[in-house]
Design an enzyme around this catalytic site. Structure first.
Site, mmCIF file in Angstrom:
data_model
loop_
_atom_site.group_PDB
_atom_site.id
_atom_site.type_symbol
_atom_site.label_atom_id
_atom_site.label_comp_id
_atom_site.label_asym_id
_atom_site.label_seq_id
_atom_site.Cartn_x
_atom_site.Cartn_y
_atom_site.Cartn_z
ATOM 1 N N GLY A 20 -40.922 88.566 64.869
ATOM 2 C CA GLY A 20 -39.575 88.205 64.410
ATOM 3 C C GLY A 20 -39.357 88.497 62.940
ATOM 4 N N SER A 47 -44.223 83.874 65.172
ATOM 5 C CA SER A 47 -45.110 82.813 64.736
ATOM 6 C C SER A 47 -44.841 82.495 63.267
ATOM 7 C CB SER A 47 -46.564 83.270 64.924
ATOM 8 O OG SER A 47 -47.415 82.511 64.119
ATOM 9 N N VAL A 55 -40.722 91.647 52.502
ATOM 10 C CA VAL A 55 -40.086 92.580 51.564
ATOM 11 C C VAL A 55 -39.216 93.538 52.391
ATOM 12 C CG1 VAL A 55 -41.655 92.606 49.593
ATOM 13 C CG2 VAL A 55 -42.229 93.912 51.643
ATOM 14 N N ALA A 58 -34.097 97.275 49.909
ATOM 15 C CA ALA A 58 -33.192 98.388 49.611
ATOM 16 C C ALA A 58 -32.943 99.159 50.903
ATOM 17 C CB ALA A 58 -33.803 99.301 48.561
ATOM 18 N N LYS A 86 -25.130 99.384 46.878
ATOM 19 C CA LYS A 86 -26.096 100.369 46.381
ATOM 20 C C LYS A 86 -25.517 101.779 46.527
ATOM 21 C CE LYS A 86 -30.546 102.437 47.547
ATOM 22 N NZ LYS A 86 -31.736 102.446 48.397
ATOM 23 N N PRO A 104 -28.229 110.113 44.513
ATOM 24 C CA PRO A 104 -27.074 109.338 45.003
ATOM 25 C C PRO A 104 -26.874 109.473 46.506
ATOM 26 C CG PRO A 104 -26.334 111.469 44.199
ATOM 27 C CD PRO A 104 -27.849 111.471 44.085
ATOM 28 N N LEU A 341 -43.087 98.106 61.295
ATOM 29 C CA LEU A 341 -44.369 98.425 60.664
ATOM 30 C C LEU A 341 -45.456 98.710 61.699
ATOM 31 C CD1 LEU A 341 -44.217 95.768 57.801
ATOM 32 C CD2 LEU A 341 -43.821 98.228 57.612
ATOM 33 N N GLY A 442 -33.107 115.388 61.189
ATOM 34 C CA GLY A 442 -33.853 114.667 60.158
ATOM 35 C C GLY A 442 -32.941 114.075 59.114
HETATM 36 C C1 LIG Z 1 -44.225 96.796 49.764
HETATM 37 C C2 LIG Z 1 -43.163 97.074 50.764
HETATM 38 C C3 LIG Z 1 -41.853 97.281 50.321
HETATM 39 C C4 LIG Z 1 -40.851 97.599 51.257
HETATM 40 N N1 LIG Z 1 -39.585 97.849 50.806
HETATM 41 C C5 LIG Z 1 -38.641 98.239 51.695
HETATM 42 C C6 LIG Z 1 -37.324 98.537 51.267
HETATM 43 O O1 LIG Z 1 -36.977 98.424 50.096
HETATM 44 N N2 LIG Z 1 -36.436 98.945 52.195
HETATM 45 C C7 LIG Z 1 -36.759 99.064 53.525
HETATM 46 O O2 LIG Z 1 -35.915 99.461 54.324
HETATM 47 N N3 LIG Z 1 -37.996 98.738 53.961
HETATM 48 C C8 LIG Z 1 -38.939 98.341 53.083
HETATM 49 N N4 LIG Z 1 -40.174 98.020 53.521
HETATM 50 C C9 LIG Z 1 -40.439 98.024 54.964
HETATM 51 C C10 LIG Z 1 -39.904 96.745 55.563
HETATM 52 O O3 LIG Z 1 -40.388 95.630 54.884
HETATM 53 C C11 LIG Z 1 -40.325 96.642 57.019
HETATM 54 O O4 LIG Z 1 -40.049 97.855 57.646
HETATM 55 C C12 LIG Z 1 -39.549 95.550 57.692
HETATM 56 O O5 LIG Z 1 -39.639 94.355 56.999
HETATM 57 C C13 LIG Z 1 -40.031 95.355 59.112
HETATM 58 O O6 LIG Z 1 -41.206 94.648 59.179
HETATM 59 P P1 LIG Z 1 -41.682 94.188 60.602
HETATM 60 O O7 LIG Z 1 -40.646 93.318 61.190
HETATM 61 O O8 LIG Z 1 -42.094 95.399 61.342
HETATM 62 O O9 LIG Z 1 -43.025 93.373 60.305
HETATM 63 P P2 LIG Z 1 -43.236 91.884 59.748
HETATM 64 O O10 LIG Z 1 -42.220 91.497 58.752
HETATM 65 O O11 LIG Z 1 -44.668 91.839 59.315
HETATM 66 O O12 LIG Z 1 -43.039 90.952 61.000
HETATM 67 C C14 LIG Z 1 -44.034 90.816 61.983
HETATM 68 C C15 LIG Z 1 -43.669 89.682 62.916
HETATM 69 O O13 LIG Z 1 -44.621 89.621 63.954
HETATM 70 C C16 LIG Z 1 -45.045 88.287 64.111
HETATM 71 N N5 LIG Z 1 -46.401 88.278 64.673
HETATM 72 C C17 LIG Z 1 -47.463 89.018 64.296
HETATM 73 N N6 LIG Z 1 -48.545 88.719 65.042
HETATM 74 C C18 LIG Z 1 -48.141 87.780 65.933
HETATM 75 C C19 LIG Z 1 -48.776 87.056 66.965
HETATM 76 N N7 LIG Z 1 -50.063 87.213 67.226
HETATM 77 N N8 LIG Z 1 -48.047 86.170 67.658
HETATM 78 C C20 LIG Z 1 -46.732 85.960 67.410
HETATM 79 N N9 LIG Z 1 -46.085 86.623 66.441
HETATM 80 C C21 LIG Z 1 -46.768 87.509 65.698
HETATM 81 C C22 LIG Z 1 -44.955 87.694 62.720
HETATM 82 O O14 LIG Z 1 -44.899 86.295 62.748
HETATM 83 C C23 LIG Z 1 -43.643 88.323 62.264
HETATM 84 O O15 LIG Z 1 -42.562 87.563 62.759
HETATM 85 C C24 LIG Z 1 -41.174 97.654 52.631
HETATM 86 C C25 LIG Z 1 -42.468 97.383 53.059
HETATM 87 C C26 LIG Z 1 -43.454 97.095 52.141
HETATM 88 C C27 LIG Z 1 -44.853 96.816 52.634
#
Ligand SMILES: Cc1cc2nc3c(=O)[nH]c(=O)nc-3n(C[C@H](O)[C@H](O)[C@H](O)COP(=O)(O)OP(=O)(O)OC[C@H]3O[C@@H](n4cnc5c(N)ncnc54)[C@H](O)[C@@H]3O)c2cc1C
Length: 526
Positions: A20, A47, A55, A58, A86, A104, A341, A442
């Protein structure tokens, strides 16, 4: 026998989203609205104990279409997420220390008799023009002057030559989407997934089990579990292609700090000794981070650099993140699709994280499978996602590689690294001829490449001969007239803060209807 085990037909009736964060809730919100009425139930498991990456602030202009498609009201979204507008990204110290340019969301000038504007610009420069490329781009001028207005609807209007995105608080965005999704029937299940049940023959996922013992069955599983790739990797072993040899940064430290009034309408990306720093203004705070390569910089040193540069009082402890740039070899494997991710990560330099999530969601909706998980749909999804990520990868490498910087081992490494063939061809073609090799598909289009290549001092050996034959005096007069029009247009616009103040006033309906009718139709999205 289980239908998924047999791989037989029938529609998907239950989608289970594991995770989530932004990816999980964006997926849930899209599925519950786009698939409404098709008899598909959506459950999201997250969880609180594990938390999210926290994070991702942007964005690219495409997020506006995502929100619009879901019927999300823009001012309401901006208030809920503390968003600012932005217009692009300012890159400082990339080509050479002391340099700065803005990439831009918009165009530079317009073609001259069918020849790209930058050829005309380069000819004028060679003849002694003191003006920078950015002076021929309305969004660059607006950004530098701290102005914001909505793009014009009339495509012939100068004010239709740009688009815009947001800086958002990603945690607040996820929370907003959670409310949106739950109101439309998405079931949220709190708990940690500790077990995955697979069909013995096919390997298809049948169910996940939570720590509480609760078992949740599904037809299609979306892995939004973040870097760990709980289903796509830990269960299905889809494999990971590592790109550290091209994109050496593998860590980031983030610290939010207090905001300032009248924030700039652009993201700042400032190159450092072994990476770069971001600064992202929100309405209620500033997001700051330092992305760096652990081979060239220790965590302590990276933290010192970030702390020393904070523009206000820190509002939280440093958040250290480790990542591996690369992509999951298969985003869709068996009956599992990785989004976010879990599908890979390409560092945040061009704000592509949420964009790639949105792209994957929309592709999934378009290719939505039956319980048989038709291989053609799966293969097409994987092809498109691979191509999109590879394009972004080439563009990101360009920022590091096209540089004159030789003041640290990190920059020596980046300047001299061996490029992927696709990028080698693109850069050599530009260097020889001034032409940007165009991709059929792309994300980043010609203006984006021009911004970065010229912004980082990659000057072509020659320009288009058709521009060389153009009378110089009329070329110069045309450029000057454009520059003055752009400057006057930008200076007549409200300040960014004024635009934000109007968002903050829910009673200001006049502005709201104006903003909706003023969405640019041209939407030069790069
Ligand atoms: C340093 C950094 C900077 C970034 N800056 C940008 C930006 O400026 N702009 C942009 O577009 N993107 C950016 N990103 C990418 C962006 O943060 C991610 O693409 C976005 O937040 C998606 O993350 P996610 O939901 O895939 O993973 P997460 O946020 O890690 O969420 C994972 C989820 O899975 C759940 N989970 C994991 N294991 C279990 C389990 N066993 N049981 C139940 N639940 C579980 C966790 O609780 C959580 O809810 C950045 C990433 C990083 C690392």
């Amino acid at each position: 026998m289980d239908a998924t085990e047999a791989g037989d037909g029938g529609p998907v009736t239950h989608v289970v989203i594991a995770g989530g964060g932004s990816a999980g809730w964006m997926t849930a919100a899209a599925l519950c609205s786009v698939l409404a009425g098709r008899g598909v139930r959506v459950t999201l498991i997250e969880s609180e104990q594990i938390g999210t990456v926290g994070v991702g602030e942007a964005t690219l202009p495409h997020l506006r279409y995502f929100n619009q498609r879901l019927g999300i009201d823009e001012p309401e979204f901006m208030r809920a997420t503390g968003a600012t507008y932005k217009l692009g990204i300012e890159f400082a110290h990339w080509g050479r220390r002391g340099d700065a340019y803005i990439h831009p969301f918009g165009e530079f000038g317009s073609d001259v008799d069918g020849v790209g504007f930058h050829h005309a610009f380069l000819r004028a420069q060679a003849a002694g023009s003191p003006h920078a490329l950015g002076e021929y781009s309305l969004p660059v001028f607006m950004a530098a002057a701290g102005r914001f207005a909505f793009p014009a609807a009339d495509p012939t209007d100068l004010a239709a030559t740009y688009s815009y995105a947001y800086h958002v608080d990603s945690a607040l965005y996820a929370r907003y989407l959670r409310g949106f999704s739950e109101a439309r029937g998405v079931q949220r299940q709190e708990g940690r997934i500790v077990g995955v049940d697979q069909a013995p023959e096919s390997g298809f996922i049948r169910a996940v089990t939570l720590e509480s013992g609760h078992r949740i069955e599904g037809d299609l599983f979306i892995d939004c579990s973040g870097f760990r790739g709980l289903l796509i990797e830990q269960t299905l072993h889809a494999g990971y292609e590592h790109w550290k040899h091209w994109l050496p940064c593998d860590r980031a430290i983030a610290i939010p700090c207090e905001g300032v009034p009248d924030p700039p309408p652009y993201t700042q990306a400032r190159a450092e000794r072994a990476g770069w720093r971001w600064r992202i203004p929100l309405q209620h705070r500033i997001g700051n981070g330092h992305v760096y390569a652990s081979d060239f910089c220790s965590d302590d040193e990276a933290l010192d650099v970030l702390r020393a540069a904070l523009p206000g009082r820190a509002m939280a402890e440093p958040n250290l993140l480790r990542f591996q740039t690369g992509r999951r070899r298969l985003s869709w494997s068996h009956n599992c699709v990785a989004i976010g991710l879990s599908a890979g990560f390409l560092e945040p330099l061009e704000s592509t994280g949420l964009h790639l999530i949105q792209l994957a969601i929309m592709k999934l909706v378009e290719l939505f499978p039956g319980r048989a998980m038709e291989p053609r749909l799966r293969d097409e999804f994987n092809r498109v996602m691979q191509m999109e990520v590879e394009r972004v990868k080439d563009f990101l490498i360009t920022h590091y590689h096209v540089t004159e910087r030789d003041d640290s081992p990190f920059w020596d490494h980046c300047r001299t690294l061996a490029l992927p063939d696709s990028l080698q061809h693109k850069l050599e073609t530009f260097r020889e001829t001034g032409h940007v090799v165009r991709y059929r598909e792309g994300l980043f289009l010609e203006p984006s490449w021009i911004a970065v290549l010229l912004g980082q001092r990659l000057l072509p050996r020659r320009i288009d001969p058709r521009i060389q034959r153009y009378p110089l005096a009329s070329l110069q007069a045309g450029l000057e007239a454009l520059r003055v029009r752009i400057r006057d247009c930008a200076e007549a616009m409200p300040r960014h803060q004024q635009a934000l103040d109007r968002v903050g006033d829910p009673g200001d309906q006049g502005w709201r209807s104006a903003s909706m009718s003023l969405y640019g139709v041209r939407e030069a999205v790069h």
